[in-house]
Every structure is written in C-alpha cells, then in structure tokens.
Design a protein around this motif. Structure first.
Motif, PDB file in Angstrom:
ATOM      1  N   LEU A  19       0.828  -1.203   0.000  1.00 27.77           N
ATOM      2  CA  LEU A  19       0.000   0.000   0.000  1.00 27.77           C
ATOM      3  C   LEU A  19       0.867   1.259   0.000  1.00 27.77           C
ATOM      4  O   LEU A  19       0.537   2.248  -0.673  1.00 27.77           O
ATOM      5  N   THR A  22       2.290   1.669  -3.540  1.00 32.05           N
ATOM      6  CA  THR A  22       1.244   2.070  -4.473  1.00 32.05           C
ATOM      7  C   THR A  22       0.832   3.515  -4.235  1.00 32.05           C
ATOM      8  O   THR A  22       0.626   4.280  -5.195  1.00 32.05           O
ATOM      9  N   SER A  23       0.726   3.917  -2.981  1.00 33.13           N
ATOM     10  CA  SER A  23       0.335   5.298  -2.662  1.00 33.13           C
ATOM     11  C   SER A  23       1.378   6.288  -3.146  1.00 33.13           C
ATOM     12  O   SER A  23       1.041   7.353  -3.696  1.00 33.13           O
ATOM     13  N   GLY A  27       0.858   9.152  -5.971  1.00 35.10           N
ATOM     14  CA  GLY A  27       1.207  10.554  -5.760  1.00 35.10           C
ATOM     15  C   GLY A  27       2.030  11.116  -6.902  1.00 35.10           C
ATOM     16  O   GLY A  27       1.828  12.261  -7.336  1.00 35.10           O
TER      17      GLY A  27
END
Length: 584
Positions: A19, A22-23, A27
C-alpha cells in the motif's frame, strides 16, 4: 493459478509495504495531472497582467508539486524495486526451494515445457529468474494502469473542456500508432520465449560441461563439446538479435509519442491560437498531458499480452512445485532480507530416536520406462550390527539405499523403525536417526570447514571429533589454511578419497558430536587406500554403531554381521554372522 489471484496473494503478503509503494506511485502520477493545471495557470497569467503574489503562489505550487513527484517516484522505486520486489522474489524462491527439498532427492526435476525431459540446472535457474521477474513486472503493469488511469481521467476532462476537436485530433492518430505497436508486442513475446529457451540451453550446457570436465578430457571430446556449445550459442545469438531488434523498434515508436503528440497539437491548434481561442497555457496543458495518457494506452495494450505471459510463468513455477497445492506457491513465509543469516538449529538426539531394529518388507521401485530397480526386498538391521550390500554393477544396491531413505518413492513395501511404521521415509530417515554419505558426494566451492558444517553451529571440539573420525586430520595438517582451505568447484582441489572423507565428516558432525543411530554408506571407501580405510573402520567400530554399507571391498565384507547379495534388483544371497560371501 489465475495471474490476478497471484497478484492478490502477493499484495496480502506484505500489505503495508504494498500500500505504501502504491500510494507513493499514485502521488507521482497525480503530480503530472496537477502540473498541467499549474503550468496552464502560469503561462496564461504571464499573458495577462498577473499580480506578483499570484505568480509567486503559482511558482510555489509548482515547486511543491515537483517535490511530490520526486518523493512519490523515488519512494516508490526505493520501496518497490529494492524492498517489495526482493520480498516477493524471496517468497517465490523460498516456497519453490522448500517444495523441491520436500520431494525425494534422487528424482529429477520435472519439465516445464511438456517435452517429458527433466529440467537442466540452466532451465531451472532461468525459470526462477525470468518467470519470477515476469510476475513482478505484471504487478507493476496493473499498478501503472490504476495510477495512470486516474491521472488520464483528470487530464482528459481538462483537455476536452479546452477543445474537443484538438483532443480527438491529437489522440486518435496516437491511439492507432499504439495499437500497431502493441500488435507487434505479441511477436516480441514469441521472440522473448525463444530467446529464453535458447539461453536456457546454452547456460545448461555450461553447467553440464563444468560438471563433466574429466569425462570430456578422458574421451578427447573437447572439440566436439565446444562445437556443440558454439551451435547452441549461435542459436541463442540469432533469436536474441531478433528479439532486441523488434523490441527497439517498438520502443522507438512508443518513446517518440510525446514528440508526435506535440507536433499534432501545434498543427491542429495553430489557427485557434492565432484567433485567441487556444492560449499558450492551453498548449502547455496539452503537451503536459500527452505522456500520461499515451502511457495509459500503452499499458492497456500490453496488459493482455502480460496476462498471458504471466500465466505461462506461473505454470512454469507451479511445475517446480511438483504436485503441491496451487496456493503453496505464494504461501506466506518468513523472509529476512536484512541482518545476519539465521543459525541452523542444532540436531539433538533424544531417547525416542534410539534404534533397536529397522525392518523393510517387500520394498519395490522401478525407474520410469525401465525394468531397472529393486523388487521385493526384505531387510532387517539390528542395533550394533554392520550390514553390507554387495553385488555386480546395476544390481540395485544404490537404489535400495535411496528407497530405504526416501530419496526415491517406493512403489510398494513398508519400513518399520522399532516396530513403528515409517510413513514418510524422506522426513524420518534424517539425523540424528540416520546419516548418509552417497557414492558421489556433493561438495561446494567453499572452504572445507563450510562444506563439513553446511551451516550447522559447532564448537571446535565437536568439529574436531568429526574430522578425526573421518581420518582427515593428516590431510588438513598438510593444507596451507587447514579447515579454511577453499576446495574449488565440486571439491576439485581434493582427491577422491578426501572428498569421500569430507562427506563422512559432514555426516558425523550432524548430531552434536555423537554418531547417528544408523550410518548409511554408499561405497564410502572405494577411493581410499588400505591403511586409511582400516583406520576409518576402526574408529567407527570403537563404539557400538549400526551401519548399512554398500561395498565390494573384502576388508569391509569381513567386518559385516550380515551380507546381502543383490542381482538384477533382487536378493540372490543372504549371509549372516560373517559367513563367507561371493566376491565381485
């Protein structure tokens, strides 16, 4: 397994890491969307009479957006490529190797190509390298689809609001080019498979050549072997060139999409810019958004081919799992990527491991597609006795040992340890109950100490006892660096007798300095001189031990409490209590 299901299991393996990566990547892609809006405001502001504070605010926003892009992309790469990727690759390797080590050790690995032939070492290594990399690449493709998809939606809405005609005029030709490029990618995948196969054959041949140097030299086959290798390498070169040529062509088309898109914007928006309907800020917005949108189309086109190729890679890895449940390939496993290597647990002998009597009844195994093997073997080993198995070449002596130890799967028959049925010989017949030295021991290109210990933590006294029992002390004393001497690939710097005794010391050291309950030797002393052989057996027989030995040496046969003579896989003769036995 379905590739999407595999990706889901990989995401759940390290969910926090996944996560976060991926975040961060999301961004980065969103910063591209913000960049177009900020640049549009900046250039349109320059065309008018903006206030100093407005321009300063726009510049600060762009600096912040640039920082977001740097942190997002840099963090995603650091976490994704150097941590998450290593974790997932280690998970695959751990589960595949774990399964391989669970299976009977004398069986060859299965094929992944459907040819029916066993895989060479080169094929296995390429499967573990390339197919695991393909699965991770497919995971990144899905991440790109999600991240660039969200960015493209924002970009497309902004572009349509500026000019529908310019938007369609720019992207319809670009989509056509991308479709052509993606159609070529299917050809690239075929070339890639052919390249990997040819590379596997070449690397496999290298491993086989290094493993058979002596046989090649004895038979004066150097020229023929090198000619064969040159043919394999030439085949690899041809398919690799084809693969790289087409790959570079597609990459050139894809890599110049921004240039092509910018030219189309200039052509289609020229009159609108003259009329004031298309501003410099609008132009900056279009140019900024061309790349993320074309990247989305590229990912969408390549995703189907990636899905199919990933399915092939999963099937190849699943073949290495040799019948294990499909979920075991991605089963969560403790993975340590940093810190010292974990210490191997010491093998501790308990009273429950004590051997009173070992019995085998009706042991039978035939090699696939052959009548070679063993049939109906009955065997009884009492504590403190030495049993010798002998017979002509091909009689089944080594096969009998391997079946008894679980290294080959018995077709029928039963094995009893102190009257208790042994259901899984491969897991049961191990130290401290059983220790085994094969006919051709496997040594590694490390120090003699590391080859004996193989990761076992042993104090000096414990190791010294094993070395003494193996009659290696005089040999080690003659070595420049003693136990720390590097012995070369497969122990090539050692003599045949030293290799056998190093393997024997490895066997002796596995049970905290005390011998295992049953010692199994497959022609251990075949390369030893008579004096060394005598010392070895004298030291072994100082304590009441139980031995099962394959040998034809008279000195060993004379020490036997029972001699079993095999012929064509069956017991031809069985002598007890040192009675005379045939010689071969």
């Amino acid at each position: 397994m379905n590739p999407i299901y595999v990706l889901w299991r990989l995401a759940r393996f390290r969910p926090g890491l996944y996560l976060l990566q991926t975040s961060l990547y999301l961004g980065y892609t969103l910063s591209l969307a913000f960049s177009g809006l900020i640049l549009r405001a900046f250039f349109d502001g320059l065309a008018g009479e903006p206030g100093a504070w407005a321009l300063a605010l726009i510049i600060l926003l762009q600096l912040g957006n640039t920082l977001l892009a740097m942190v997002g992309l840099g963090g995603a790469n650091a976490i994704g490529f150097y941590n998450y990727r290593q974790s997932t690759q280690a998970l695959f390797l751990s589960n595949v190797f774990g399964r391989i080590l669970e299976r009977p050790g004398a069986q060859p690995l299965p094929t992944t190509t459907g040819s029916g032939d066993a895989m060479s070492v080169g094929v296995v290594l390429n499967t573990l390298r390339d197919d695991v990399a393909q699965i991770f690449t497919f995971a990144l493709d899905w991440e790109d689809l999600f991240a660039f998809g969200l960015t493209a939606i924002i970009a497309f809405i902004a572009m349509v609001q500026v000019s529908i005609s310019v938007t369609l005029g720019v992207f319809l030709p670009m989509v056509a080019i991308i479709v052509i490029a993606n159609r070529l990618r299917s050809r690239i995948e075929r070339n890639r498979v052919a390249s990997r196969t040819a590379t596997s054959h070449a690397t496999g041949a290298i491993g086989e050549i290094f493993g058979a140097v002596q046989a090649i030299q004895v038979n004066n086959a150097e020229e023929r072997i090198m000619a064969h290798f040159h043919r394999l390498n030439e085949a690899r070169r041809r398919v690799s060139v084809q693969d790289q040529l087409l790959t570079r062509l597609v990459d050139a088309l894809a890599g110049n999409m921004v240039v092509i898109g910018t030219a189309l914007v200039l052509i289609l928006a020229a009159r609108a810019m003259q009329a004031g309907r298309f501003t410099v800020g609008d132009f900056a917005l279009f140019v900024t958004y061309i790349w993320p949108i074309t990247e989305l189309f590229r990912n969408m086109g390549g995703l189907l081919a990636g899905y199919q190729q990933t399915g092939v890679s999963i099937r190849r890895l699943q073949a290495l799992m040799q019948g294990a449940p499909a979920a075991q390939l991605t089963a969560p496993t403790p993975i340590d990527l940093t810190g010292p290597l974990p210490a191997m647990p010491a093998v501790v002998k308990t009273p429950a491991d004590e051997l009173i009597v070992l019995e085998a009844r009706d042991l039978t195994y035939r090699y696939p597609g052959s009548d070679q093997g063993i049939t109906g073997i009955d065997l009884r080993l009492a504590r403190g006795t030495v049993t010798v198995i002998t017979g002509p070449i091909g009689a089944g002596k080594t096969t009998l040992l391997r079946v008894l130890l679980g290294l080959l799967p018995k077709e029928r028959g039963e094995i009893f340890w102190n009257g208790q049925l042994v259901t899984d010989p491969a897991a049961f017949m191990v130290p401290p109950r059983v220790a085994y030295t094969p006919q051709t021991p496997r040594l590694f290109s490390e120090s003699l100490r590391d080859n004996i210990l193989l990761g076992v933590a042993a104090d000096a006294q414990w190791l010294a006892k094993a070395v003494d029992q193996a009659v290696l002390v005089p040999d080690i004393a003659a070595m420049d660096q003693g136990l720390d001497t590097l012995i070369g690939p497969r122990g090539m710097r050692l003599s045949g007798g030293q290799v056998q005794r190093a393997a024997a010391a490895r066997m002796f050291v596995r049970a905290q300095g005390s011998l295992a309950e049953l010692l199994v030797f497959d022609d251990l002393s075949s390369a030893l001189d008579l004096e060394t052989e005598r010392l070895l057996w004298e030291r072994l027989l100082l304590a009441p031990i139980t031995c099962l030995v394959v040998s034809h040496r008279p000195s060993v046969l004379q020490r036997a409490d029972q001699v079993i003579v095999l012929k064509e896989g069956r017991i031809e003769h069985h002598n007890h209590q040192n009675s005379s036995a045939p010689s071969f």
